[in-house]
Design an enzyme around this catalytic site. Structure first.
Site, PDB file in Angstrom:
ATOM      1  N   ARG A   1       0.332 -14.669   1.673  1.00 38.02           N
ATOM      2  CA  ARG A   1       0.114 -14.316   2.225  1.00 38.02           C
ATOM      3  C   ARG A   1      -0.707 -15.117   2.545  1.00 38.02           C
ATOM      4  O   ARG A   1      -2.178 -14.988   1.796  1.00 38.02           O
ATOM      5  CB  ARG A   1      -0.620 -13.190   3.028  1.00 38.02           C
ATOM      6  CG  ARG A   1       1.001 -12.520   3.181  1.00 38.02           C
ATOM      7  CD  ARG A   1       0.939 -10.766   4.200  1.00 38.02           C
ATOM      8  NE  ARG A   1       0.724 -10.224   2.801  1.00 38.02           N
ATOM      9  CZ  ARG A   1       0.966  -8.393   3.245  1.00 38.02           C
ATOM     10  NH1 ARG A   1       0.820  -7.909   4.060  1.00 38.02           N
ATOM     11  NH2 ARG A   1       0.815  -8.170   1.527  1.00 38.02           N
TER      12      ARG A   1
ATOM     13  N   CYS B   1      -5.595  -9.322   3.173  1.00 36.71           N
ATOM     14  CA  CYS B   1      -6.479  -8.744   3.733  1.00 36.71           C
ATOM     15  C   CYS B   1      -8.047  -8.999   3.782  1.00 36.71           C
ATOM     16  O   CYS B   1      -8.262  -9.339   5.083  1.00 36.71           O
ATOM     17  CB  CYS B   1      -7.032  -7.527   2.050  1.00 36.71           C
ATOM     18  SG  CYS B   1      -5.302  -6.047   1.999  1.00 36.71           S
TER      19      CYS B   1
ATOM     20  N   PHE C   1      -8.310   0.705  -0.980  1.00 35.29           N
ATOM     21  CA  PHE C   1      -9.067  -0.321  -1.944  1.00 35.29           C
ATOM     22  C   PHE C   1      -8.291  -1.138  -2.952  1.00 35.29           C
ATOM     23  O   PHE C   1      -9.606  -1.403  -3.914  1.00 35.29           O
ATOM     24  CB  PHE C   1     -10.388   0.241  -2.347  1.00 35.29           C
ATOM     25  CG  PHE C   1     -10.816   0.860  -1.111  1.00 35.29           C
ATOM     26  CD1 PHE C   1     -12.065   0.014  -0.605  1.00 35.29           C
ATOM     27  CD2 PHE C   1     -11.281   2.279  -0.432  1.00 35.29           C
ATOM     28  CE1 PHE C   1     -12.503   0.688   1.264  1.00 35.29           C
ATOM     29  CE2 PHE C   1     -12.133   2.303   0.757  1.00 35.29           C
ATOM     30  CZ  PHE C   1     -13.037   1.831   0.814  1.00 35.29           C
ATOM     31  N   LEU C   2      -7.370  -0.778  -3.451  1.00 38.86           N
ATOM     32  CA  LEU C   2      -5.963  -0.960  -3.966  1.00 38.86           C
ATOM     33  C   LEU C   2      -6.339  -2.429  -4.196  1.00 38.86           C
ATOM     34  O   LEU C   2      -6.910  -3.138  -3.225  1.00 38.86           O
ATOM     35  CB  LEU C   2      -4.929  -0.340  -4.027  1.00 38.86           C
ATOM     36  CG  LEU C   2      -4.084  -0.958  -3.396  1.00 38.86           C
ATOM     37  CD1 LEU C   2      -3.343  -2.184  -3.083  1.00 38.86           C
ATOM     38  CD2 LEU C   2      -2.722   0.389  -3.384  1.00 38.86           C
ATOM     39  N   LYS C   3      -6.540  -3.209  -5.390  1.00 43.03           N
ATOM     40  CA  LYS C   3      -5.976  -4.911  -5.357  1.00 43.03           C
ATOM     41  C   LYS C   3      -4.950  -4.765  -5.959  1.00 43.03           C
ATOM     42  O   LYS C   3      -3.982  -4.950  -6.956  1.00 43.03           O
ATOM     43  CB  LYS C   3      -7.431  -4.871  -6.439  1.00 43.03           C
ATOM     44  CG  LYS C   3      -8.669  -4.766  -6.362  1.00 43.03           C
ATOM     45  CD  LYS C   3      -9.906  -6.238  -7.416  1.00 43.03           C
ATOM     46  CE  LYS C   3      -9.092  -5.213  -9.149  1.00 43.03           C
ATOM     47  NZ  LYS C   3      -9.338  -4.061  -8.695  1.00 43.03           N
TER      48      LYS C   3
ATOM     49  N   GLY D   1     -14.062 -21.057  -6.013  1.00 42.68           N
ATOM     50  CA  GLY D   1     -12.271 -21.107  -6.590  1.00 42.68           C
ATOM     51  C   GLY D   1     -11.918 -21.985  -5.088  1.00 42.68           C
ATOM     52  O   GLY D   1     -12.567 -23.490  -4.825  1.00 42.68           O
TER      53      GLY D   1
ATOM     54  N   VAL E   1       1.017  -1.549  -0.397  1.00 40.67           N
ATOM     55  CA  VAL E   1      -0.446  -0.033   0.064  1.00 40.67           C
ATOM     56  C   VAL E   1       0.819   1.240   0.142  1.00 40.67           C
ATOM     57  O   VAL E   1       0.384   1.955  -0.978  1.00 40.67           O
ATOM     58  CB  VAL E   1      -1.049  -0.163   1.193  1.00 40.67           C
ATOM     59  CG1 VAL E   1      -1.897   1.581   1.394  1.00 40.67           C
ATOM     60  CG2 VAL E   1      -2.371  -0.602   0.792  1.00 40.67           C
TER      61      VAL E   1
HETATM   62  N1  NAD Z   1      -1.767  -5.503   0.823  1.00 44.80           N
HETATM   63  C1  NAD Z   1      -3.165  -4.966   0.226  1.00 44.80           C
HETATM   64  O1  NAD Z   1      -3.326  -5.441  -0.775  1.00 44.80           O
HETATM   65  C2  NAD Z   1      -4.051  -4.052   0.606  1.00 44.80           C
HETATM   66  C3  NAD Z   1      -5.203  -3.269   0.303  1.00 44.80           C
HETATM   67  C4  NAD Z   1      -6.538  -2.588   0.684  1.00 44.80           C
HETATM   68  C5  NAD Z   1      -5.195  -2.379   2.436  1.00 44.80           C
HETATM   69  N2  NAD Z   1      -4.495  -2.582   2.759  1.00 44.80           N
HETATM   70  C6  NAD Z   1      -4.071  -2.326   5.012  1.00 44.80           C
HETATM   71  O2  NAD Z   1      -3.260  -1.601   4.396  1.00 44.80           O
HETATM   72  C7  NAD Z   1      -1.590  -2.211   5.066  1.00 44.80           C
HETATM   73  C8  NAD Z   1      -0.520  -2.082   5.172  1.00 44.80           C
HETATM   74  O3  NAD Z   1      -0.620  -3.833   4.304  1.00 44.80           O
HETATM   75  P1  NAD Z   1      -0.079  -4.023   3.035  1.00 44.80           P
HETATM   76  O4  NAD Z   1      -0.078  -5.072   2.375  1.00 44.80           O
HETATM   77  O5  NAD Z   1       0.914  -2.363   2.694  1.00 44.80           O
HETATM   78  O6  NAD Z   1       1.347  -4.505   4.280  1.00 44.80           O
HETATM   79  P2  NAD Z   1       2.885  -4.209   3.880  1.00 44.80           P
HETATM   80  O7  NAD Z   1       2.929  -5.958   5.118  1.00 44.80           O
HETATM   81  O8  NAD Z   1       3.581  -5.049   3.306  1.00 44.80           O
HETATM   82  O9  NAD Z   1       3.802  -2.911   4.539  1.00 44.80           O
HETATM   83  C9  NAD Z   1       3.729  -2.399   5.588  1.00 44.80           C
HETATM   84  C10 NAD Z   1       5.125  -2.225   6.008  1.00 44.80           C
HETATM   85  O10 NAD Z   1       5.073  -1.056   6.673  1.00 44.80           O
HETATM   86  C11 NAD Z   1       6.532  -1.013   7.121  1.00 44.80           C
HETATM   87  N3  NAD Z   1       6.310  -0.344   9.124  1.00 44.80           N
HETATM   88  C12 NAD Z   1       6.626  -1.350  10.031  1.00 44.80           C
HETATM   89  N4  NAD Z   1       6.497  -0.249  11.426  1.00 44.80           N
HETATM   90  C13 NAD Z   1       6.779   0.523   9.963  1.00 44.80           C
HETATM   91  C14 NAD Z   1       7.363   2.238  11.199  1.00 44.80           C
HETATM   92  N5  NAD Z   1       6.775   2.522  12.507  1.00 44.80           N
HETATM   93  N6  NAD Z   1       7.744   2.733  10.835  1.00 44.80           N
HETATM   94  C15 NAD Z   1       7.729   2.835   8.525  1.00 44.80           C
HETATM   95  N7  NAD Z   1       7.553   1.560   8.419  1.00 44.80           N
HETATM   96  C16 NAD Z   1       7.368   0.745   9.150  1.00 44.80           C
HETATM   97  C17 NAD Z   1       7.015  -2.725   7.699  1.00 44.80           C
HETATM   98  O11 NAD Z   1       8.270  -3.185   7.794  1.00 44.80           O
HETATM   99  C18 NAD Z   1       6.479  -3.011   6.110  1.00 44.80           C
HETATM  100  O12 NAD Z   1       7.723  -2.482   5.007  1.00 44.80           O
HETATM  101  C19 NAD Z   1      -2.858  -2.915   5.905  1.00 44.80           C
HETATM  102  O13 NAD Z   1      -3.124  -2.055   6.921  1.00 44.80           O
HETATM  103  C20 NAD Z   1      -4.035  -3.561   5.016  1.00 44.80           C
HETATM  104  O14 NAD Z   1      -4.728  -4.490   5.526  1.00 44.80           O
HETATM  105  C21 NAD Z   1      -3.525  -3.510   2.009  1.00 44.80           C
END
Ligand code: NAD
Length: 447
Positions: A334, A266, A155-157, A259, A11
């Site tokens: 994941r 998420c 909301f990205l996928k 599926g 994100v």
């Molecule tokens: N991945 C998706 O498709 C998606 C889509 C929508 C929302 N989200 C939400 O967005 C959030 C992040 O998801 P993600 O998939 O990007 O996670 P991710 O694990 O890929 O990235 C999170 C990053 O945050 C860093 N981090 C942790 N603590 C930190 C701090 N104090 N300072 C700076 N960096 C720090 C970690 O090292 C990691 O690189 C989650 O809440 C998730 O539910 C994810």
């Protein structure tokens, strides 16, 4: 605008890069030095179509920087987007420790007005906790500096993240502070070509909207998976049923694909967290509990089909696995159904040869030590001498394979397809024994 993005994962990196693409000056912060090193050396730590090119372009234009320096990052942006992880705690609730730590860092180092924006998926009430954490830090420093907290769920996928971010259906902004709302409007207006799609609401409703959206989508998937199980029993074809109901505009076609179960970072955690929020507030979310249970069962459906065909003891059997990531166009492993499927097949003694177009490095890492599992570098290499081909992820390159090669390479022509990629009638004509989801009995009945 000067923007800081805290957390440079899926994100954070996409958010920071797309904001830089619109001309903003963006600093992306992460505590993971290895991740920042990859980015500073011109790479990207994740697979996301179109992202590397955009990162490269904006870095060379000087609009996008990566750092582990918390003080410099906090000083940089008026807008501080928090995009850190919110993994499930032991009880299923969202663990907010990274979000709160990120907020505290802002409070510790800010010297002027900041808008702190929760982009991570966080439970209702988190904006208040973030506000308190920052206020605490300012009090400890003995300073009074104005700031606002905004909820702006993402909301990205994965797999289409850049496209989703650049052309959003809507932007949810939960905010009570007029100045912050003005800044949010300004930062997002370049993303709306014809008309603004910003929905401004209170922070709690914004936080809730994200969980409601993911829960609704997970519900559609589990519902279809459950109907697919029944379709098999009663001799219907779930793919025809899917088209039959999807054509109703009140239902629509999206997220109706049966599926091998939903996965990823998420849906599983967000469904769990909303159930937990419900419990905490005295509301049993019974539909969502069923959604989760149906999904757990669905992850075993492919294994059940393999066991029904080859028996409980799979020692001496070799299986080709196509697709490992939880969905196509990502390397994210994941909660991928492949992890459950591989563990169950390996436990029964099967030898597994797996191929995935991009997730193999990540799969090697998370599946290290699974006995009988090896990775091969082409779909064809997985097939040689296998008892069956098992399709777990619907990558494009699997959609029109050379069926003659599949037949020639497999010991016997058996395909167990967790994504309904092929037509049972065609498989029948080709002499391939085909086990799809929610459709194999339909074929048997027609015979
Ligand atoms: N991945 C998706 O498709 C998606 C889509 C929508 C929302 N989200 C939400 O967005 C959030 C992040 O998801 P993600 O998939 O990007 O996670 P991710 O694990 O890929 O990235 C999170 C990053 O945050 C860093 N981090 C942790 N603590 C930190 C701090 N104090 N300072 C700076 N960096 C720090 C970690 O090292 C990691 O690189 C989650 O809440 C998730 O539910 C994810």
């Amino acid at each position: 605008m000067k923007i800081t993005v805290i957390g440079t994962g899926y994100v954070g990196l996409v958010t920071g890069t797309c904001l830089a693409e619109m001309g903003n000056h963006v600093v992306c912060l992460d505590v993971d030095a290895a991740k920042i090193r990859i980015l500073e050396e011109g790479g990207i730590p994740i697979h996301e179509p179109g992202l590397l090119e955009m990162v490269t372009r904006n870095r060379s234009a000087g609009r996008l920087q990566f750092t582990t320096d918390i003080v410099a990052a906090v000083n940089h942006g008026t807008l501080q987007f928090i995009g850190v992880g919110t993994p499930p705690d032991e009880d299923g609730s969202a663990d907010l420790k990274y979000v709160i730590e990120a907020a505290r860092n802002v409070g510790r180092h800010m010297t002027d007005y900041k808008v702190v924006i929760d982009k991570s998926t966080v439970p209702v009430g988190t904006a208040d906790k973030v506000r308190t954490a920052i206020a605490d830090e300012l009090t400890q420093r003995g300073v009074s500096i104005d700031f606002a907290v905004v909820s702006n769920p993402e909301f990205l996928k994965e797999g289409a993240a850049v496209e989703d971010f650049m052309r959003p259906d809507r932007i949810i902004v939960g905010a009570e502070d007029e100045r912050a709302i003005l800044l949010m409007r300004a930062v997002y207006s370049p993303f709306f070509r014809s008309h603004e799609r910003l929905l401004v609401m209170d922070t709690r409703s914004a936080e809730f909207t994200k969980y409601a959206a993911n829960s609704m989508l997970a519900t559609r998937i589990s519902f279809m998976n459950e109907l697919a199980l029944l379709a098999e029993k009663v001799g219907a074809d779930i793919e025809l049923v899917r088209k039959g109901i999807g054509s109703d505009p009140r239902i629509g076609y999206q997220f109706l694909y049966p599926g091998a179960g939903y996965g990823g970072s998420c849906f599983p955690k967000d469904v769990k967290a909303l159930i937990k929020t419900g419990r905490g507030s005295g509301v049993e979310l019974q539909v969502l509990q069923a959604v989760e249970a149906a999904n757990e069962r669905q992850k075993h459906v492919l294994v059940d089909k393999i066991v029904a065909r080859f028996g409980e003891d799979l020692s001496g059997r070799e299986l080709a696995l196509w697709g490992l990531s939880f969905k196509p166009n990502t390397d994210d492993m994941r909660e991928a159904p492949s992890r459950v499927i591989i563990a169950e097949l390996a436990r029964r003694g099967a030898k597994l040869r797996a191929y995935d177009p991009v997730a193999m490095p990540e799969a090697r890492r998370v599946l290290e030590g699974v006995s009988g599992l090896s990775f091969v570098d082409s779909p064809a290499a997985a097939l040689a001498g296998a008892d069956a081909l098992v399709i777990i992820t619907e990558w494009k390159e699997f959609k029109s394979p050379d069926f003659d090669t599949i037949k020639a390479q497999l010991k016997q022509p058996v395909i167990v397809d967790g994504r309904n990629l092929y037509e049972p009638q065609l498989m029948d004509t080709l002499g391939i024994e085909y086990h799809g989801i929610g459709r194999s009995s339909a074929l048997a009945n027609r015979r």
